[in-house]
Design a protein around this motif. Structure first.
Motif, short mmCIF file in Angstrom:
data_model
loop_
_atom_site.label_atom_id
_atom_site.label_comp_id
_atom_site.label_asym_id
_atom_site.label_seq_id
_atom_site.Cartn_x
_atom_site.Cartn_y
_atom_site.Cartn_z
N PRO A 222 0.82 -1.22 0.00
CA PRO A 222 0.00 0.00 0.00
C PRO A 222 0.85 1.26 0.00
N LYS A 224 2.19 4.95 1.03
CA LYS A 224 2.42 5.65 2.30
C LYS A 224 3.42 6.75 2.04
N LYS A 227 7.55 6.47 2.74
CA LYS A 227 7.61 5.07 3.15
C LYS A 227 9.05 4.58 3.17
N THR A 263 -5.22 -6.50 2.63
CA THR A 263 -4.62 -5.56 1.69
C THR A 263 -4.58 -6.13 0.28
N THR A 304 1.26 2.31 10.20
CA THR A 304 0.20 1.98 9.25
C THR A 304 0.76 1.96 7.82
N ASN A 305 0.47 0.89 7.10
CA ASN A 305 0.91 0.70 5.71
C ASN A 305 2.42 0.65 5.55
#
Length: 345
Positions: A222, A224, A227, A263, A304-305
């Motif tokens: 996913p 982000k 990231k 996911t 998260t993610n």
């Protein structure tokens, strides 16, 4: 090592001999307990004293050189209360050797072993019963006419003993933990279904996924902002989550898988396979790590993610998993142990 004597007449200290050697210690961790037992863990060592020079008082009759391996042991947190300090790391049945310097020059080899005895047989309920030993090779010289032993210590190393009941290959063993363990996958390691004896199973698809996730995490799903994923550098390792180590570990590992599956089936997931495609949804960091897909649920929303998923060849994904699990056992990667994946070409 110099041999020096001091006197009043003539006043001063004078060199009476010289000993020069290059000393090599090679330790070998063990898979399994001593003689197949369930209590004593051990490690073996080969030691070589390669004598370059031995002169003067080192060559006198009665001169001796003793090689030994001392070890200071400690039990890690969580060890059973019955664990005795003296049993954390002790010399076994190979204590080294004492001989004349000339005999060492003729044959410079000897052996050591270190033992660590856990108070209880391996059991999930009592933990891994980890003990560490700081070991140092020591050379002690006894020279005629000298009132004290002359000693020289080598470099210090560390050995770790464990009784991990969840290890699928051997519940007892030892490793040298000075370096961060690393497992390698290669992008060129493709499967070959037409190999002469039996089909060869590679891991190229997983290596591509992990390599892309480490090198360009912003391109992975996913999405982000900013990231960044751990697991490719010893300064930012992953940590093994051994789901057989306890109820918490099992729940967290299963939640990693559930989050990954959610996911992979989400509306925005790219590259979804057709009904006849033999693909699996691969995740990185893996479900067997504390950095897995459900990390945010256990450690905070900032994670998260903070993972990547991709559909990859099913055969290569499952082969990568088999290699990972075998490596966990063979290299004795314990619950919470740091490790990294190295991706080759």
């Amino acid at each position: 090592m110099p041999a020096i004597k001091c006197g009043l007449w003539p006043p001063g200290c004078y060199l009476q001999g010289t000993f020069i050697s290059r000393n090599t210690l090679i330790g070998k961790g063990a898979i399994g307990g001593l003689l197949g037992g369930t209590a004593t863990r051990y490690a073996d060592f080969d030691y070589n004293v390669d004598v370059f020079l031995s002169t003067g008082d080192f060559n006198k009759v009665g001169a001796k050189l003793e090689a030994s391996l001392k070890c200071d042991g400690n039990w890690s947190a969580g060890a059973p209360p019955e664990a005795e300090q003296k049993e954390a790391c002790v010399t076994g049945i190979a204590p080294g050797r004492t001989d004349s310097p000339s005999q060492w020059k003729f044959d410079g080899d000897t052996k050591f072993d270190l033992w660590s005895t856990a108070p209880k047989a391996p059991d999930i309920a009592v933990g891994d019963q980890v003990a560490t030993g700081l070991f140092t090779p020591v050379l002690k010289f006894t020279l005629p006419g000298y009132s004290q032993l002359v000693s020289a210590d080598g470099e210090q190393g560390e050995v770790r003993f464990d009784s991990a009941a969840y290890n699928g290959r051997a519940k007892l063993g030892s490793v040298f933990p000075d370096a961060t363990p690393a497992l390698r996958y290669d992008r060129s390691d493709t499967s070959d279904p037409s190999a002469p004896v039996e089909p060869y199973l590679g891991v190229a698809a997983v290596a591509d996924h992990v390599g892309d996730a480490l090198e360009n995490p912003g391109s992975t799903y996913p999405t982000k902002a900013d990231k960044s994923l751990p697991g490719g550098d010893s300064l930012r390792p992953m940590h093994r989550l051994a789901k057989a180590a306890g109820a918490y570990e099992l729940d967290r590992a299963n939640e990693n898988t559930r989050q990954k599956d959610r996911t992979c089936t989400s509306a925005g997931m790219p590259g979804k396979p057709g009904p006849d495609d033999a693909f699996d949804c691969d995740e990185f960091p893996m479900a067997s790590t504390y950095e897995g897909a459900a990390r945010a649920q256990f450690e905070g929303t900032e994670y998260t993610n903070a993972f990547s998923v991709r559909y990859v060849d099913r055969i290569e994904n499952q082969e990568a998993g088999r290699r990972l699990n075998a490596w966990y056992d063979n290299d004795r990667i314990l619950n919470h142990d740091p490790f990294i994946l190295v991706i080759g070409d």
